[in-house]
Design a protein around this motif. Sequence first.
Motif, PDB file in Angstrom:
ATOM      1  N   GLY A 106       0.859  -1.320  -0.229  1.00  0.00           N
ATOM      2  CA  GLY A 106       0.059   0.085   0.148  1.00  0.00           C
ATOM      3  C   GLY A 106       0.709   1.262  -0.166  1.00  0.00           C
ATOM      4  N   ARG A 107       0.259   2.320  -0.112  1.00  0.00           N
ATOM      5  CA  ARG A 107       0.998   3.729  -0.247  1.00  0.00           C
ATOM      6  C   ARG A 107       1.386   3.991   1.320  1.00  0.00           C
ATOM      7  NH1 ARG A 107      -1.465   9.463  -0.965  1.00  0.00           N
ATOM      8  NH2 ARG A 107       0.455  10.762  -1.385  1.00  0.00           N
ATOM      9  N   PHE A 108       0.719   3.689   2.230  1.00  0.00           N
ATOM     10  CA  PHE A 108       1.369   3.735   3.606  1.00  0.00           C
ATOM     11  C   PHE A 108       1.706   2.435   4.651  1.00  0.00           C
ATOM     12  CE2 PHE A 108      -1.762   6.825   2.317  1.00  0.00           C
ATOM     13  CZ  PHE A 108      -0.995   8.096   2.095  1.00  0.00           C
ATOM     14  N   SER A 109       1.146   1.299   4.118  1.00  0.00           N
ATOM     15  CA  SER A 109       1.286   0.315   4.969  1.00  0.00           C
ATOM     16  C   SER A 109       2.681  -0.470   4.531  1.00  0.00           C
ATOM     17  CB  SER A 109       0.160  -0.677   4.333  1.00  0.00           C
ATOM     18  OG  SER A 109       0.245  -1.208   3.187  1.00  0.00           O
ATOM     19  N   GLN A 123      -6.869   4.607  -4.825  1.00  0.00           N
ATOM     20  CA  GLN A 123      -7.526   5.796  -4.706  1.00  0.00           C
ATOM     21  C   GLN A 123      -7.728   6.381  -3.285  1.00  0.00           C
ATOM     22  OE1 GLN A 123     -11.850   4.455  -5.678  1.00  0.00           O
ATOM     23  NE2 GLN A 123     -11.173   2.753  -7.117  1.00  0.00           N
ATOM     24  N   MET A 124      -7.937   7.601  -3.223  1.00  0.00           N
ATOM     25  CA  MET A 124      -7.795   8.139  -1.729  1.00  0.00           C
ATOM     26  C   MET A 124      -9.073   9.203  -1.892  1.00  0.00           C
ATOM     27  SD  MET A 124      -4.929  10.844  -1.334  1.00  0.00           S
ATOM     28  CE  MET A 124      -3.743  11.029  -2.865  1.00  0.00           C
ATOM     29  N   GLY A 140     -12.505  17.517   1.056  1.00  0.00           N
ATOM     30  CA  GLY A 140     -13.677  17.347  -0.157  1.00  0.00           C
ATOM     31  C   GLY A 140     -13.122  16.836  -1.676  1.00  0.00           C
ATOM     32  N   TYR A 141     -11.735  16.560  -1.685  1.00  0.00           N
ATOM     33  CA  TYR A 141     -11.236  16.058  -3.106  1.00  0.00           C
ATOM     34  C   TYR A 141     -10.963  14.535  -2.863  1.00  0.00           C
ATOM     35  CZ  TYR A 141     -10.323  20.816  -4.205  1.00  0.00           C
ATOM     36  OH  TYR A 141     -10.537  22.246  -4.585  1.00  0.00           O
ATOM     37  N   SER A 142     -10.929  13.925  -3.969  1.00  0.00           N
ATOM     38  CA  SER A 142     -10.668  12.360  -4.018  1.00  0.00           C
ATOM     39  C   SER A 142      -9.788  12.255  -5.191  1.00  0.00           C
ATOM     40  CB  SER A 142     -11.917  11.645  -4.435  1.00  0.00           C
ATOM     41  OG  SER A 142     -12.599  11.734  -5.392  1.00  0.00           O
ATOM     42  N   ALA A 143      -9.026  10.983  -5.077  1.00  0.00           N
ATOM     43  CA  ALA A 143      -8.040  11.024  -6.278  1.00  0.00           C
ATOM     44  C   ALA A 143      -7.799   9.437  -6.662  1.00  0.00           C
ATOM     45  CB  ALA A 143      -6.582  11.590  -6.009  1.00  0.00           C
ATOM     46  N   THR A 166      -2.396   7.774 -15.206  1.00  0.00           N
ATOM     47  CA  THR A 166      -3.413   8.816 -15.256  1.00  0.00           C
ATOM     48  C   THR A 166      -4.023   8.975 -14.161  1.00  0.00           C
ATOM     49  OG1 THR A 166      -4.452   7.872 -17.605  1.00  0.00           O
ATOM     50  CG2 THR A 166      -5.967   9.068 -16.268  1.00  0.00           C
ATOM     51  N   VAL A 167      -4.293  10.065 -13.697  1.00  0.00           N
ATOM     52  CA  VAL A 167      -4.422  10.494 -12.449  1.00  0.00           C
ATOM     53  C   VAL A 167      -5.773  11.549 -12.525  1.00  0.00           C
ATOM     54  CG1 VAL A 167      -4.085  12.029  -9.986  1.00  0.00           C
ATOM     55  CG2 VAL A 167      -2.047  10.492 -11.250  1.00  0.00           C
ATOM     56  N   GLN A 168      -6.682  10.986 -11.832  1.00  0.00           N
ATOM     57  CA  GLN A 168      -8.058  11.775 -11.758  1.00  0.00           C
ATOM     58  C   GLN A 168      -8.450  12.224 -10.338  1.00  0.00           C
ATOM     59  OE1 GLN A 168     -10.364   8.471 -13.613  1.00  0.00           O
ATOM     60  NE2 GLN A 168     -10.865   9.641 -15.242  1.00  0.00           N
TER      61      GLN A 168
END
Length: 192
Positions: A106-109, A123-124, A140-143, A166-168
Amino acid sequence: MRLPSTRRRAQRSRQRGLSLIELVMFIVVVGVALAAVLRVFAQATAASADPQLQRQALAIAESLLEEVQLMPFTFCDPDDANLASASSTAGCASLTEAIGREGSEGRFSTPQFDNVNDYHGYQMSGIVDISNTAVPGLSGYSAQVTVQAASLGSLGAASGEVLRITVQVTGPAGTSATLDGYRTRHAPNAAL
């Protein structure tokens, strides 16, 4: 010497100023013009937050794209014994690198993402920095991140040498930003 009465009347009328009707008409005309100008200012002020939301979404997308692009792009998982010498997936001892995370990465695990393609499907909701600390004002944002094989110049998607990232990002009031970036493999096993 006395002036003739018509001349005196003409002088007096020039010195008189505005009549009440003229003054009321002036106030009405100025009031209407002022109301129109204030309406334009009010609309501009109400919409002025929109560009800020868009810029914030773009900044989030740029930051996350840069984070992903800076990760290694190798044939083998960075935990593989043959990481430094493998010139294809066949050269890996046992841990080949594929699109998507391996196991519980994971990104942090622990274990953490250790390759570009580990971010596929990440996703976050509510933006957090690289240390998993919530960034104030960005709840209020998600990616979402997508990583896939791609063509670039003379390199075909089947070569496995190019990844398209691709980052949305979506945010308040329907704000959205999408950025694409590419990561190529340099030399036989670059970016260690």
